[in-house]
Design a protein around this motif. Sequence first.
Motif, PDB file in Angstrom:
ATOM      1  N   GLY A  49      17.633  -5.521  41.145  1.00 47.22           N
ATOM      2  CA  GLY A  49      17.265  -6.629  42.022  1.00 47.22           C
ATOM      3  C   GLY A  49      18.487  -7.245  42.663  1.00 47.22           C
ATOM      4  O   GLY A  49      19.543  -7.363  42.048  1.00 47.22           O
ATOM      5  N   SER A  67      15.180 -10.131  40.801  1.00 46.21           N
ATOM      6  CA  SER A  67      14.180  -9.816  41.811  1.00 46.21           C
ATOM      7  C   SER A  67      14.887  -9.446  43.095  1.00 46.21           C
ATOM      8  O   SER A  67      16.102  -9.625  43.246  1.00 46.21           O
ATOM      9  CB  SER A  67      13.247 -11.015  42.042  1.00 46.21           C
ATOM     10  OG  SER A  67      13.929 -12.038  42.754  1.00 46.21           O
ATOM     11  N   ASP A  68      14.101  -8.933  44.049  1.00 50.99           N
ATOM     12  CA  ASP A  68      14.638  -8.603  45.369  1.00 50.99           C
ATOM     13  C   ASP A  68      14.337  -9.703  46.379  1.00 50.99           C
ATOM     14  O   ASP A  68      14.618  -9.546  47.564  1.00 50.99           O
ATOM     15  CB  ASP A  68      14.052  -7.280  45.859  1.00 50.99           C
ATOM     16  CG  ASP A  68      14.678  -6.091  45.134  1.00 50.99           C
ATOM     17  OD1 ASP A  68      15.922  -6.031  45.067  1.00 50.99           O
ATOM     18  OD2 ASP A  68      13.928  -5.253  44.615  1.00 50.99           O
ATOM     19  N   SER A  69      13.767 -10.807  45.925  1.00 49.94           N
ATOM     20  CA  SER A  69      13.507 -11.935  46.808  1.00 49.94           C
ATOM     21  C   SER A  69      14.801 -12.684  47.086  1.00 49.94           C
ATOM     22  O   SER A  69      15.684 -12.773  46.223  1.00 49.94           O
ATOM     23  CB  SER A  69      12.488 -12.878  46.168  1.00 49.94           C
ATOM     24  OG  SER A  69      12.361 -14.073  46.914  1.00 49.94           O
TER      25      SER A  69
END
Length: 534
Positions: free
Chosen positions: A459, A364-366
Amino acid sequence: MSTTPTPQPGQPHADRPSADLPEGALATMEALRAERRLRRESEAREFRLIAHLADLYSDVDAAEPALSESVLPGREQLVQIGSDGTPEVAEGCVLELAADLHVRPEEAHQLISTALDCRHRLPELWGLVQDLDVPVYWARHIAHATHQLDAQHAGLVDLELSRQVIGMSFRQVKKLTAAVVLRQLDAEEADQRRQDALEARGVWVAQSDHGIADVIAVVDAADAILLDAQLDRIATILETGGTRGTRNALRARAVGILANPPLATQLLQADLLDQLPVGEEFEQICARNGQAGHVCGTISVDPEDLLPKAQLVVHLTDTTLAAGEGLVRCDQLKPLLAGWLPEVFGHHRFTVRAVIDQNHQVPSDSYECPPTMREAVLLRNPWEVFPWSTRTSKGLDLDHTVPWQPGKKAPRQARGAGVASSDRVTTVAEPVEAPCAGPPNPTTMAEPVEASPPTRATGQTRPDNLGPLSRLAHRAKTHFGWRLHQPLPGIFLWQTPLGYRYLRTPGRTLDLGRPDTPTWRRREESVEVAPAAA
């Protein structure tokens, strides 16, 4: 008449001039590496000399024993100081060495034994010591651990360990040695060793200074894990109630609370029911030893809830799982045989969890790392990934190798296509500039690039861009000029500001030296400094 000036506070003594010290950080570091090599050379030569001394005591006075076939009582004899496969040595050798080294005869006996064991039973390890690839104290530990094996099985241990120990920490070497030795034992002998260890259990209390007592305990492995978890739990309760102190000090106080069942029960039950007082009321309860407001034996919660929850990770192969035989490894324990697991942990409750697949974690890109991904990374790298660190990764931060950037999005597949994590393709670019050129900028070590074709989700937060690091190591990477590159998942290539490189794998650290000459220098250094002579 000349007098020696009195050195000022903080200044070096006049008899110890600093003129012979190298100038600059690089030259000083090279001098330190040279001194470390000299120390290893000296220790390896001493190790070799002890074995040679034993060779010189390979017989006793040949004149008098010829008078009789039997050895007269009290005469010097040849004895087996080392293990199976080592030559006999005259008894006087131990006393001669003990007197010369200013140590007890028992310690001299051990020095000779491990030197002979290593030279005759562990020849590969002996060679690594003489080549300065392995320190002497590692060799002594391995020789001691294999002391009860016959020469043939010791040789098998030698072959297996010599291929793996270079680059490991001593803590890892000890665990690996225990596993390899256990694998060489037959089941009967292994069980006998376990029974001997069980007989050696005990708890010892000794008075120390300032009214503080030392408590040493040797207990069952399962009990040790539960005790550790319960101490952490009660330490947290004390901290919540307002008790001040370091974590270790609170754990020490928790030992005393466990020795008082009414107080321990009251605190644990109050915490479960969210009725834990704080501040002065909490301290009063602790001071009254749990007698106020509690009747010993009256428990209003499920007694099972008073037990701590401890996590135990067991590593074993599918073959071992199916057969119930073979070696298993536990993060908190030394290696065990699979057949011992029911006996060691059979009387405790278990919650069996599914195996975490490290290869199928959805990126993810979180900035935040999902719990399952975090656990997968910690299982992949059980130690901090900083060079030579022996800190376990549990409790450390997961650092983004390529720094996380807010608002940055990795290329995504076309809308509606969906991306399965199992076929995710991630590639890592080579450094965008020569590794030693330009100012120290960690972000130039490895920038993520699009896969081919550039339609897969990568990500910024993914296992191959994460690694456990302590805060200081993280700051070194971010602010101190250290560079970090993760060419493969779990493999970390470090470069120091002085240009030294280290490759850190999940199990070891390899010193790659300083293959190139950086064009930049740390702080004010800007000139070439010749390395110190080895």
